[in-house]
Design a protein around this motif. Sequence first.
Motif, PDB file in Angstrom:
ATOM      1  N   ALA A  28       0.448 -18.527   2.869  1.00  0.00           N
ATOM      2  CA  ALA A  28       0.142 -17.243   3.542  1.00  0.00           C
ATOM      3  C   ALA A  28       1.249 -16.138   3.082  1.00  0.00           C
ATOM      4  O   ALA A  28       0.718 -14.877   2.511  1.00  0.00           O
ATOM      5  N   ASN A  29       2.476 -16.421   2.745  1.00  0.00           N
ATOM      6  CA  ASN A  29       3.468 -15.393   2.231  1.00  0.00           C
ATOM      7  C   ASN A  29       3.241 -15.044   0.870  1.00  0.00           C
ATOM      8  O   ASN A  29       3.244 -14.035   0.306  1.00  0.00           O
ATOM      9  N   ALA A  30       2.866 -15.895  -0.012  1.00  0.00           N
ATOM     10  CA  ALA A  30       2.513 -15.921  -1.461  1.00  0.00           C
ATOM     11  C   ALA A  30       1.209 -15.063  -1.691  1.00  0.00           C
ATOM     12  O   ALA A  30       1.067 -14.117  -2.256  1.00  0.00           O
ATOM     13  N   TYR A  31       0.250 -15.329  -0.777  1.00  0.00           N
ATOM     14  CA  TYR A  31      -1.033 -14.468  -0.866  1.00  0.00           C
ATOM     15  C   TYR A  31      -0.607 -12.786  -0.186  1.00  0.00           C
ATOM     16  O   TYR A  31      -1.299 -11.961  -0.846  1.00  0.00           O
ATOM     17  N   ARG A  32       0.135 -12.781   0.760  1.00  0.00           N
ATOM     18  CA  ARG A  32       0.390 -11.472   1.117  1.00  0.00           C
ATOM     19  C   ARG A  32       1.186 -10.668   0.261  1.00  0.00           C
ATOM     20  O   ARG A  32       0.863  -9.707  -0.093  1.00  0.00           O
ATOM     21  N   ALA A  33       2.226 -11.290  -0.431  1.00  0.00           N
ATOM     22  CA  ALA A  33       2.942 -10.670  -1.776  1.00  0.00           C
ATOM     23  C   ALA A  33       2.024 -10.226  -2.729  1.00  0.00           C
ATOM     24  O   ALA A  33       2.301  -9.194  -3.243  1.00  0.00           O
ATOM     25  N   TRP A  34       0.997 -11.145  -3.180  1.00  0.00           N
ATOM     26  CA  TRP A  34       0.174 -10.886  -4.135  1.00  0.00           C
ATOM     27  C   TRP A  34      -0.757  -9.729  -3.748  1.00  0.00           C
ATOM     28  O   TRP A  34      -0.960  -8.662  -4.562  1.00  0.00           O
ATOM     29  N   LYS A  35      -1.062  -9.439  -2.557  1.00  0.00           N
ATOM     30  CA  LYS A  35      -2.009  -8.348  -2.166  1.00  0.00           C
ATOM     31  C   LYS A  35      -1.225  -7.074  -2.180  1.00  0.00           C
ATOM     32  O   LYS A  35      -1.749  -5.975  -2.458  1.00  0.00           O
ATOM     33  N   ASN A  36       0.037  -7.061  -1.747  1.00  0.00           N
ATOM     34  CA  ASN A  36       0.706  -6.014  -1.594  1.00  0.00           C
ATOM     35  C   ASN A  36       1.144  -5.410  -3.127  1.00  0.00           C
ATOM     36  O   ASN A  36       1.462  -4.352  -3.145  1.00  0.00           O
ATOM     37  N   ARG A  37       1.412  -6.510  -3.768  1.00  0.00           N
ATOM     38  CA  ARG A  37       1.912  -6.326  -5.235  1.00  0.00           C
ATOM     39  C   ARG A  37       0.481  -5.413  -5.865  1.00  0.00           C
ATOM     40  O   ARG A  37       0.728  -4.359  -6.517  1.00  0.00           O
ATOM     41  N   ARG A  38      -0.760  -5.871  -5.409  1.00  0.00           N
ATOM     42  CA  ARG A  38      -1.822  -5.068  -6.116  1.00  0.00           C
ATOM     43  C   ARG A  38      -1.740  -3.499  -5.459  1.00  0.00           C
ATOM     44  O   ARG A  38      -2.097  -2.685  -6.193  1.00  0.00           O
ATOM     45  N   ALA A  39      -1.444  -3.594  -4.221  1.00  0.00           N
ATOM     46  CA  ALA A  39      -1.687  -2.136  -3.548  1.00  0.00           C
ATOM     47  C   ALA A  39      -0.449  -1.486  -4.264  1.00  0.00           C
ATOM     48  O   ALA A  39      -0.636  -0.328  -4.420  1.00  0.00           O
ATOM     49  N   PHE A  40       0.624  -2.026  -4.502  1.00  0.00           N
ATOM     50  CA  PHE A  40       1.781  -1.307  -5.047  1.00  0.00           C
ATOM     51  C   PHE A  40       1.115  -0.479  -6.595  1.00  0.00           C
ATOM     52  O   PHE A  40       1.818   0.486  -6.821  1.00  0.00           O
ATOM     53  N   TYR A  41       0.542  -1.334  -7.334  1.00  0.00           N
ATOM     54  CA  TYR A  41       0.284  -0.826  -8.493  1.00  0.00           C
ATOM     55  C   TYR A  41      -0.854   0.288  -8.329  1.00  0.00           C
ATOM     56  O   TYR A  41      -0.812   1.020  -9.401  1.00  0.00           O
ATOM     57  N   ARG A  42      -1.460  -0.038  -7.171  1.00  0.00           N
ATOM     58  CA  ARG A  42      -2.374   1.301  -7.053  1.00  0.00           C
ATOM     59  C   ARG A  42      -2.045   2.651  -6.760  1.00  0.00           C
ATOM     60  O   ARG A  42      -2.381   3.670  -6.807  1.00  0.00           O
ATOM     61  N   LEU A  43      -0.551   2.583  -6.317  1.00  0.00           N
ATOM     62  CA  LEU A  43       0.068   3.615  -5.577  1.00  0.00           C
ATOM     63  C   LEU A  43       0.127   4.659  -7.033  1.00  0.00           C
ATOM     64  O   LEU A  43       0.461   5.833  -6.594  1.00  0.00           O
ATOM     65  N   GLY A  44       0.610   4.162  -8.112  1.00  0.00           N
ATOM     66  CA  GLY A  44       0.568   4.755  -9.572  1.00  0.00           C
ATOM     67  C   GLY A  44      -0.293   5.990  -9.449  1.00  0.00           C
ATOM     68  O   GLY A  44      -0.246   6.974 -10.394  1.00  0.00           O
ATOM     69  N   GLU A  45      -1.434   5.696  -9.039  1.00  0.00           N
ATOM     70  CA  GLU A  45      -2.628   6.712  -9.302  1.00  0.00           C
ATOM     71  C   GLU A  45      -2.829   7.881  -7.956  1.00  0.00           C
ATOM     72  O   GLU A  45      -3.584   8.807  -8.390  1.00  0.00           O
ATOM     73  N   MET A  46      -1.855   7.849  -7.356  1.00  0.00           N
ATOM     74  CA  MET A  46      -1.618   8.811  -6.401  1.00  0.00           C
ATOM     75  C   MET A  46      -0.936  10.374  -6.879  1.00  0.00           C
ATOM     76  O   MET A  46      -0.124  10.079  -7.950  1.00  0.00           O
ATOM     77  N   SER A  47      -1.393  11.288  -6.259  1.00  0.00           N
ATOM     78  CA  SER A  47      -0.869  12.667  -6.672  1.00  0.00           C
ATOM     79  C   SER A  47       0.512  12.686  -6.006  1.00  0.00           C
ATOM     80  O   SER A  47       0.959  11.874  -5.004  1.00  0.00           O
ATOM     81  N   ASP A  48       1.255  13.733  -6.437  1.00  0.00           N
ATOM     82  CA  ASP A  48       2.587  13.974  -5.894  1.00  0.00           C
ATOM     83  C   ASP A  48       2.382  14.354  -4.527  1.00  0.00           C
ATOM     84  O   ASP A  48       3.262  14.267  -3.569  1.00  0.00           O
ATOM     85  N   GLU A  50       0.317  13.581  -2.130  1.00  0.00           N
ATOM     86  CA  GLU A  50      -0.002  12.237  -1.614  1.00  0.00           C
ATOM     87  C   GLU A  50       1.375  11.440  -1.039  1.00  0.00           C
ATOM     88  O   GLU A  50       1.607  10.754  -0.280  1.00  0.00           O
ATOM     89  N   PHE A  51       2.054  11.375  -2.299  1.00  0.00           N
ATOM     90  CA  PHE A  51       3.627  10.782  -2.199  1.00  0.00           C
ATOM     91  C   PHE A  51       4.444  11.393  -1.144  1.00  0.00           C
ATOM     92  O   PHE A  51       4.861  10.681  -0.421  1.00  0.00           O
ATOM     93  N   ALA A  52       4.343  12.892  -1.114  1.00  0.00           N
ATOM     94  CA  ALA A  52       5.054  13.464  -0.210  1.00  0.00           C
ATOM     95  C   ALA A  52       4.555  13.175   1.298  1.00  0.00           C
ATOM     96  O   ALA A  52       5.464  13.245   2.049  1.00  0.00           O
ATOM     97  N   ASP A  53       3.306  13.086   1.318  1.00  0.00           N
ATOM     98  CA  ASP A  53       2.764  12.911   2.718  1.00  0.00           C
ATOM     99  C   ASP A  53       3.178  11.379   3.157  1.00  0.00           C
ATOM    100  O   ASP A  53       3.204  11.278   4.519  1.00  0.00           O
ATOM    101  N   ILE A  54       3.517  10.503   2.509  1.00  0.00           N
ATOM    102  CA  ILE A  54       4.121   9.245   3.054  1.00  0.00           C
ATOM    103  C   ILE A  54       5.475   9.201   2.955  1.00  0.00           C
ATOM    104  O   ILE A  54       6.178   8.323   3.126  1.00  0.00           O
ATOM    105  N   GLY A  55       6.231  10.202   2.433  1.00  0.00           N
ATOM    106  CA  GLY A  55       7.523  10.103   2.636  1.00  0.00           C
ATOM    107  C   GLY A  55       8.256   9.558   1.253  1.00  0.00           C
ATOM    108  O   GLY A  55       9.535   9.027   0.902  1.00  0.00           O
ATOM    109  N   LEU A  56       7.637   9.588   0.042  1.00  0.00           N
ATOM    110  CA  LEU A  56       7.997   8.837  -1.237  1.00  0.00           C
ATOM    111  C   LEU A  56       7.998   9.875  -2.250  1.00  0.00           C
ATOM    112  O   LEU A  56       7.247  10.812  -2.308  1.00  0.00           O
ATOM    113  N   THR A  57       8.562   9.466  -3.564  1.00  0.00           N
ATOM    114  CA  THR A  57       8.407  10.042  -4.802  1.00  0.00           C
ATOM    115  C   THR A  57       7.869   9.155  -5.734  1.00  0.00           C
ATOM    116  O   THR A  57       7.841   7.907  -5.502  1.00  0.00           O
ATOM    117  N   ARG A  58       7.481   9.843  -6.886  1.00  0.00           N
ATOM    118  CA  ARG A  58       6.959   8.761  -7.885  1.00  0.00           C
ATOM    119  C   ARG A  58       8.140   7.852  -8.575  1.00  0.00           C
ATOM    120  O   ARG A  58       8.095   6.810  -8.837  1.00  0.00           O
TER     121      ARG A  58
END
Length: 95
Positions: A28-48, A50-58
């Motif tokens: 279960a932990n490996a599957y959760r890490a795999w799903k989160n890693r995929r979501a992490f890679y999709r963060l690169g498609e966000m605009s600046d 949208e990053f500011a809205d969630i409190g992050l930077t590129r």
Amino acid sequence: MATYDFATETSRITTRPAVATRVANAVANAYRAWKNRRAFYRLGEMSDAEFADIGLTRADLHVANVPFGRDPTVRLRAIATGRADTIEDLARKVA
């Protein structure tokens, strides 16, 4: 049957579910890490914005890029929480 024999029988019975639980948790932990890693890679498609809205930077994406077996979203959460705490502390000092 002595008390010692009964205690020995019980310990063999209870170890199998514990091993199965550990294996299930690891999967279960490996599957959760795999799903989160995929979501992490999709963060690169966000605009600046949208990053500011969630409190992050590129740049935070580069900082949070951890080895494959680990979950990068944990590091991103720590970065965003730390930044929010810092901003709140600065706001308290100004007021």
